[in-house]
Design a protein around this motif. Structure first.
Motif, PDB file in Angstrom:
ATOM      1  N   UNK A 265       0.838  -1.214   0.000  1.00 44.01           N
ATOM      2  CA  UNK A 265       0.000   0.000   0.000  1.00 44.01           C
ATOM      3  C   UNK A 265       0.867   1.255   0.000  1.00 44.01           C
ATOM      4  N   UNK A 266       2.127   1.098  -0.384  1.00 47.89           N
ATOM      5  CA  UNK A 266       3.033   2.253  -0.320  1.00 47.89           C
ATOM      6  C   UNK A 266       2.689   3.260  -1.414  1.00 47.89           C
ATOM      7  N   UNK A 267       2.481   4.509  -1.021  1.00 41.13           N
ATOM      8  CA  UNK A 267       2.078   5.562  -1.959  1.00 41.13           C
ATOM      9  C   UNK A 267       3.203   6.586  -2.064  1.00 41.13           C
ATOM     10  N   UNK A 268       3.709   6.776  -3.249  1.00 43.96           N
ATOM     11  CA  UNK A 268       4.723   7.807  -3.487  1.00 43.96           C
ATOM     12  C   UNK A 268       4.022   9.171  -3.484  1.00 43.96           C
ATOM     13  N   UNK A 269       4.427  10.027  -2.565  1.00 48.51           N
ATOM     14  CA  UNK A 269       3.736  11.319  -2.393  1.00 48.51           C
ATOM     15  C   UNK A 269       4.523  12.483  -2.977  1.00 48.51           C
ATOM     16  N   UNK A 270       5.436  12.216  -3.914  1.00 52.32           N
ATOM     17  CA  UNK A 270       6.250  13.294  -4.491  1.00 52.32           C
ATOM     18  C   UNK A 270       5.383  14.365  -5.148  1.00 52.32           C
ATOM     19  N   UNK A 271       4.305  13.928  -5.815  1.00 46.80           N
ATOM     20  CA  UNK A 271       3.492  14.886  -6.578  1.00 46.80           C
ATOM     21  C   UNK A 271       2.848  15.928  -5.658  1.00 46.80           C
ATOM     22  N   UNK A 272       2.263  15.491  -4.569  1.00 44.90           N
ATOM     23  CA  UNK A 272       1.590  16.466  -3.690  1.00 44.90           C
ATOM     24  C   UNK A 272       2.619  17.348  -2.978  1.00 44.90           C
ATOM     25  N   UNK A 273       3.776  16.747  -2.630  1.00 45.85           N
ATOM     26  CA  UNK A 273       4.807  17.550  -1.953  1.00 45.85           C
ATOM     27  C   UNK A 273       5.285  18.664  -2.863  1.00 45.85           C
ATOM     28  N   UNK A 274       5.501  18.330  -4.133  1.00 46.07           N
ATOM     29  CA  UNK A 274       6.029  19.337  -5.070  1.00 46.07           C
ATOM     30  C   UNK A 274       4.947  20.340  -5.469  1.00 46.07           C
ATOM     31  N   UNK A 275       3.745  19.869  -5.745  1.00 44.34           N
ATOM     32  CA  UNK A 275       2.698  20.759  -6.263  1.00 44.34           C
ATOM     33  C   UNK A 275       2.238  21.753  -5.204  1.00 44.34           C
ATOM     34  N   UNK A 276       2.081  21.288  -3.974  1.00 45.70           N
ATOM     35  CA  UNK A 276       1.528  22.162  -2.931  1.00 45.70           C
ATOM     36  C   UNK A 276       2.584  22.579  -1.899  1.00 45.70           C
ATOM     37  N   UNK A 277       3.844  22.224  -2.162  1.00 48.64           N
ATOM     38  CA  UNK A 277       4.936  22.659  -1.307  1.00 48.64           C
ATOM     39  C   UNK A 277       4.685  22.295   0.159  1.00 48.64           C
ATOM     40  N   UNK A 278       4.438  21.020   0.394  1.00 51.93           N
ATOM     41  CA  UNK A 278       4.175  20.591   1.774  1.00 51.93           C
ATOM     42  C   UNK A 278       5.201  19.554   2.221  1.00 51.93           C
ATOM     43  N   UNK A 279       5.373  19.498   3.532  1.00 47.44           N
ATOM     44  CA  UNK A 279       6.207  18.477   4.164  1.00 47.44           C
ATOM     45  C   UNK A 279       5.271  17.453   4.803  1.00 47.44           C
ATOM     46  N   UNK A 280       5.559  16.177   4.594  1.00 43.87           N
ATOM     47  CA  UNK A 280       4.726  15.135   5.198  1.00 43.87           C
ATOM     48  C   UNK A 280       5.501  14.485   6.346  1.00 43.87           C
ATOM     49  N   UNK A 281       5.016  14.635   7.573  1.00 42.38           N
ATOM     50  CA  UNK A 281       5.737  14.067   8.723  1.00 42.38           C
ATOM     51  C   UNK A 281       5.682  12.548   8.732  1.00 42.38           C
ATOM     52  N   UNK A 282       6.581  11.958   9.524  1.00 44.22           N
ATOM     53  CA  UNK A 282       6.647  10.508   9.630  1.00 44.22           C
ATOM     54  C   UNK A 282       5.388   9.953  10.313  1.00 44.22           C
ATOM     55  N   UNK A 283       5.013   8.735   9.940  1.00 38.84           N
ATOM     56  CA  UNK A 283       3.772   8.170  10.490  1.00 38.84           C
ATOM     57  C   UNK A 283       3.814   8.060  12.004  1.00 38.84           C
ATOM     58  N   UNK A 284       5.031   7.824  12.582  1.00 41.52           N
ATOM     59  CA  UNK A 284       5.105   7.696  14.044  1.00 41.52           C
ATOM     60  C   UNK A 284       4.706   8.985  14.765  1.00 41.52           C
ATOM     61  N   UNK A 285       4.950  10.146  14.115  1.00 42.38           N
ATOM     62  CA  UNK A 285       4.565  11.424  14.743  1.00 42.38           C
ATOM     63  C   UNK A 285       3.059  11.449  14.992  1.00 42.38           C
ATOM     64  N   UNK A 286       2.298  11.041  13.974  1.00 37.93           N
ATOM     65  CA  UNK A 286       0.837  11.022  14.113  1.00 37.93           C
ATOM     66  C   UNK A 286       0.392  10.030  15.163  1.00 37.93           C
ATOM     67  N   UNK A 287       1.044   8.869  15.197  1.00 36.72           N
ATOM     68  CA  UNK A 287       0.673   7.844  16.187  1.00 36.72           C
ATOM     69  C   UNK A 287       0.907   8.378  17.601  1.00 36.72           C
ATOM     70  N   UNK A 288       2.073   9.012  17.809  1.00 36.70           N
ATOM     71  CA  UNK A 288       2.371   9.545  19.149  1.00 36.70           C
ATOM     72  C   UNK A 288       1.344  10.605  19.555  1.00 36.70           C
ATOM     73  N   UNK A 289       0.962  11.438  18.592  1.00 33.01           N
ATOM     74  CA  UNK A 289       0.033  12.526  18.894  1.00 33.01           C
ATOM     75  C   UNK A 289      -1.349  11.971  19.269  1.00 33.01           C
ATOM     76  N   UNK A 290      -1.844  11.040  18.470  1.00 32.02           N
ATOM     77  CA  UNK A 290      -3.170  10.469  18.754  1.00 32.02           C
ATOM     78  C   UNK A 290      -3.125   9.669  20.060  1.00 32.02           C
ATOM     79  N   UNK A 291      -2.023   8.957  20.264  1.00 29.02           N
ATOM     80  CA  UNK A 291      -1.871   8.200  21.504  1.00 29.02           C
ATOM     81  C   UNK A 291      -1.969   9.144  22.714  1.00 29.02           C
ATOM     82  N   UNK A 292      -1.287  10.288  22.620  1.00 28.75           N
ATOM     83  CA  UNK A 292      -1.321  11.258  23.732  1.00 28.75           C
ATOM     84  C   UNK A 292      -2.745  11.780  23.932  1.00 28.75           C
ATOM     85  N   UNK A 293      -3.448  12.029  22.840  1.00 30.50           N
ATOM     86  CA  UNK A 293      -4.839  12.498  22.961  1.00 30.50           C
ATOM     87  C   UNK A 293      -5.696  11.453  23.679  1.00 30.50           C
ATOM     88  N   UNK A 294      -5.501  10.186  23.312  1.00 33.34           N
ATOM     89  CA  UNK A 294      -6.311   9.118  23.913  1.00 33.34           C
ATOM     90  C   UNK A 294      -5.991   8.957  25.399  1.00 33.34           C
TER      91      UNK A 294
END
Ligand SMILES: NC(=O)c1ccc[n+]([C@@H]2O[C@H](COP(=O)([O-])OP(=O)(O)OC[C@H]3O[C@@H](n4cnc5c(N)ncnc54)[C@H](OP(=O)(O)O)[C@@H]3O)[C@@H](O)[C@H]2O)c1
Length: 297
Positions: A265-294
């Motif tokens: 299910x690996x998705x290459x996100x180069x297109x969105x990063x280049x087109x909209x000039x965004x940085x995509x954080x590592x998946x663990x960052x999101x997990x830690x954040x949601x874990x803290x919320x829970x």
């Protein structure tokens, strides 16, 4: 000031969108009771009533296994409703933002998928989501379709929350280790959606409509993901029956499901990063954040 209509407001992504888009305009949030997407007439009437400039559609039939025996409803929600939303958007000059899935691919590719790779869904859910994408593109409205993967958040049902619950109930777990992807937080999807809407408002005429892969950076298996959640719970000192050492890797073949899941299910996100000039954080960052919320609950 924009009027932004959000469908499926009680879903994982719908919930986070209400937070992230609130600063961008007047929000109309509709849960299933407010707008049932199996009813085409209701879709038109609701859009006519609210006259949104931007329609954001995270609502979907996401019960992947159930869809195998309920293709009619899955098709109504995932294909026909997006077609209706897109037709209205085209007629009224509105932007449509929609979410799709890694399940449009068969998962047989060796590397990460790019948007131009051939879709080949292996499930009713995947096929219905692909049909929704195609209808949106054909309608001709300004649009963005985010193909994402392995969504989780503090609100709603997801793998992370299931593992946390099972860690309190069981002493060992067997988790599939031969499916690879990137767990992506609903908050990340909502924040990128807000960023893309801002770009649209700056120059609607030059807006780069299209399909974009959007997942967190990095990759993992369900097995490694489960272990990292259990390890966070251990670090936090939560009362657990499960030790992360007692999570065992198993092949998909040992856990048969009605719907076939992609191995890759690996998705290459180069297109969105280049087109909209965004940085995509590592998946663990999101997990830690949601874990803290829970943990704060
Ligand atoms: N979850 C994932 O792992 C994943 C992975 C890849 C892509 N996606 C895509 O990402 C998007 C957001 O997913 P999510 O995780 O936020 O899904 P979710 O939590 O399951 O939310 C989907 C929402 O759609 C609503 N819905 C279902 N049938 C409906 C109908 N007939 N009329 C109106 N609303 C209806 C549900 O309402 P109720 O609350 O009443 O059930 C629910 O609130 C979807 O397009 C999904 O296909 C998800």
């Amino acid at each position: 000031m924009s009027r932004i209509l959000i469908t499926g407001a009680n879903g994982q992504v719908g919930f986070e969108l209400q937070r992230a888009l609130a600063v961008l305009g007047d929000i109309v949030s509709l849960d299933r009771a407010g707008l049932d997407l199996t009813q085409p007439d209701a879709i038109r009437q609701t859009l006519d009533r609210h006259q949104p400039d931007i329609i954001v559609n995270p609502a979907a039939y996401t019960a992947v296994d159930k869809a195998e025996s309920d293709a009619d409803t899955a098709c109504k929600v995932n294909a026909e409703a997006p077609a209706e939303l897109a037709a209205w958007a085209a007629e009224h000059g509105a932007l449509l933002i929609h979410y799709s899935t890694d399940y449009v691919y068969d998962g047989e590719k060796d590397g990460a998928y790019v948007e131009t790779d051939a879709a080949n869904p292996q499930s009713v859910y995947g096929a219905s989501k692909l049909a929704g994408e195609q209808a949106i593109v054909a309608a001709g409205a300004s649009h963005v379709i985010f193909r994402t993967s392995w969504v989780f958040g503090a609100h709603g049902a997801n793998f992370l929350k299931t593992i946390l619950r099972l860690a309190g109930e069981r002493e060992s777990l067997n988790i599939v280790a031969d499916q690879i992807g990137a767990p992506t937080s609903a908050a990340l999807l909502a924040d990128v959606t807000a960023h893309v809407i801002q770009r649209y408002r700056q120059s609607p005429q030059a807006f780069p409509s299209g399909v974009y892969h959007l997942s967190a950076a990095g990759e993992t298996s369900w097995f490694e993901y489960a272990r990292s959640v259990a390890m966070l719970a251990e670090e936090q000192g939560l009362p657990l029956k499960l030790s992360s050492a007692n999570i065992q890797p198993i092949p998909s073949s040992a856990y048969p499901t009605p719907a076939k899941r992609p191995h890759n299910s690996r998705l290459d996100c180069s297109k969105i990063r280049a087109t909209f000039d965004i940085h995509l954080p590592d998946w663990q960052d999101g997990v830690r954040h949601v874990f803290a919320q829970l943990c704060q609950r």
